[in-house]
Design an enzyme around this catalytic site. Sequence first.
Site, PDB file in Angstrom:
ATOM      1  N   LYS A  95       0.819  -1.207   0.000  1.00 16.28           N
ATOM      2  CA  LYS A  95       0.000   0.000   0.000  1.00 16.28           C
ATOM      3  C   LYS A  95       0.854   1.258   0.000  1.00 16.28           C
ATOM      4  O   LYS A  95       0.452   2.276  -0.548  1.00 16.28           O
ATOM      5  CB  LYS A  95      -0.927  -0.010   1.231  1.00 16.28           C
ATOM      6  CG  LYS A  95      -1.991  -1.094   1.200  1.00 16.28           C
ATOM      7  CD  LYS A  95      -2.996  -0.881   2.325  1.00 16.28           C
ATOM      8  CE  LYS A  95      -2.402  -1.169   3.679  1.00 16.28           C
ATOM      9  NZ  LYS A  95      -2.373  -2.572   4.042  1.00 16.28           N
ATOM     10  N   GLU A  96       2.011   1.199   0.642  1.00 11.93           N
ATOM     11  CA  GLU A  96       2.844   2.390   0.763  1.00 11.93           C
ATOM     12  C   GLU A  96       4.099   2.358  -0.091  1.00 11.93           C
ATOM     13  O   GLU A  96       4.658   3.395  -0.398  1.00 11.93           O
ATOM     14  CB  GLU A  96       3.274   2.588   2.231  1.00 11.93           C
ATOM     15  CG  GLU A  96       2.146   2.924   3.170  1.00 11.93           C
ATOM     16  CD  GLU A  96       1.532   1.678   3.798  1.00 11.93           C
ATOM     17  OE1 GLU A  96       2.149   0.607   3.671  1.00 11.93           O
ATOM     18  OE2 GLU A  96       0.454   1.780   4.392  1.00 11.93           O
ATOM     19  N   ALA A  97       4.563   1.169  -0.451  1.00  6.38           N
ATOM     20  CA  ALA A  97       5.820   1.058  -1.198  1.00  6.38           C
ATOM     21  C   ALA A  97       5.825  -0.234  -2.001  1.00  6.38           C
ATOM     22  O   ALA A  97       5.101  -1.182  -1.695  1.00  6.38           O
ATOM     23  CB  ALA A  97       7.010   1.084  -0.233  1.00  6.38           C
ATOM     24  N   ASP A 242       4.500  -2.433  13.737  1.00  9.69           N
ATOM     25  CA  ASP A 242       3.531  -3.125  12.882  1.00  9.69           C
ATOM     26  C   ASP A 242       3.963  -4.581  12.711  1.00  9.69           C
ATOM     27  O   ASP A 242       3.915  -5.142  11.625  1.00  9.69           O
ATOM     28  CB  ASP A 242       3.429  -2.439  11.519  1.00  9.69           C
ATOM     29  CG  ASP A 242       2.200  -2.886  10.722  1.00  9.69           C
ATOM     30  OD1 ASP A 242       1.204  -3.318  11.345  1.00  9.69           O
ATOM     31  OD2 ASP A 242       2.245  -2.803   9.478  1.00  9.69           O
ATOM     32  N   ASN A 247       5.905  -9.515   8.418  1.00  8.63           N
ATOM     33  CA  ASN A 247       7.038  -8.592   8.454  1.00  8.63           C
ATOM     34  C   ASN A 247       8.289  -9.255   9.014  1.00  8.63           C
ATOM     35  O   ASN A 247       9.173  -8.588   9.546  1.00  8.63           O
ATOM     36  CB  ASN A 247       6.693  -7.356   9.286  1.00  8.63           C
ATOM     37  CG  ASN A 247       5.681  -6.468   8.587  1.00  8.63           C
ATOM     38  OD1 ASN A 247       5.594  -6.475   7.367  1.00  8.63           O
ATOM     39  ND2 ASN A 247       4.909  -5.725   9.353  1.00  8.63           N
ATOM     40  N   ASP A 259      10.441  -4.249   6.937  1.00 10.11           N
ATOM     41  CA  ASP A 259       9.342  -3.284   6.897  1.00 10.11           C
ATOM     42  C   ASP A 259       9.271  -2.486   8.196  1.00 10.11           C
ATOM     43  O   ASP A 259       8.369  -2.669   9.015  1.00 10.11           O
ATOM     44  CB  ASP A 259       8.006  -3.974   6.616  1.00 10.11           C
ATOM     45  CG  ASP A 259       7.940  -4.584   5.226  1.00 10.11           C
ATOM     46  OD1 ASP A 259       8.729  -4.148   4.367  1.00 10.11           O
ATOM     47  OD2 ASP A 259       7.122  -5.484   5.000  1.00 10.11           O
TER      48      ASP A 259
END
Length: 313
Positions: A95-97, A242, A247, A259
Amino acid sequence: MREHDFDFDLPAKRRKRRFDDDEPRPTRGGRLTEEARGLLAQARADAMETDPLPDGADRWSTWGDGDLGPEPRPEWLITEAAAVDHELGPVKTGKEADVFLLRRSLPGSGRTTLLAAKRYRSNEHRMFHRDAGYLEGRRMRKSREMRAIATRTTFGRNLIAEQWAVAEFSALSQLWTAGVPVPYPVQRTGTELLLEFLGDADGAAAPRLAQLRPVGAQLRELWYQLVEALRAMASKGLAHGDLSAYNLLVHDDRLVLIDLPQVVDVVANPRGPEFLARDVRNITSWFAGKGLPVELADADGLTEELLAEAGMT
């Protein structure tokens, strides 16, 4: 420190957990001087004039264009200005990278290495999820930047994208230096991180813990490795923020944390203990679900231990 960088604004009595006086400060300590940067740029320009980009290469090496990883640097790292990068395709989208596989090589030498290129998305993509809580305890140098972030202007969203990259690179540098199992952070240029690639020589990435079904002794060994990694992070006043089985990588039977853009300063962030406790609950639940004995899967006990390690109790 440049305008878009940020730091943690800590009272003096709470600052002791951030860095010891003799610890390296990798975020800025890895930067080149302006003179060295100019020489590197000139060397790259000279190479481009006398020797065009080799067939199949996508760009000249960007080594030296931004923040550099901590020393001592791994032997496999290629730092010559004449090196080239080859894009080999996506490894993971998020979603971010997005993460891409990149091969860096030095033409004529036979030297080559695989890198993971993590590229944070900017304002044209969806906003970072749950960013407000993670940004507590951090401050920008300029009030204009603070306002831009607060109002989510285009400029502000781009700043947040770069801040996540800065935060992750800084955390990886600090943790790698401290011996925490994380990928070696090669360099950061803008919103791109180049990281040690964890996988085989053919480009197959190491599996995430969530993809595996460890049992018995293997499950316990991975748990012990995780607890040691969390203790080491807590000793630096940090929590993943997170943490989940998605992760964590397992590379050559070794657990590796990945992450970390949302890494939380347990001391500076008012919600730091909450984030740490959530990390522990999430990962303990996963291990318990795979059969980890109850006496080991004690989320409350581990949380208390980590908070004590961080100097919070």
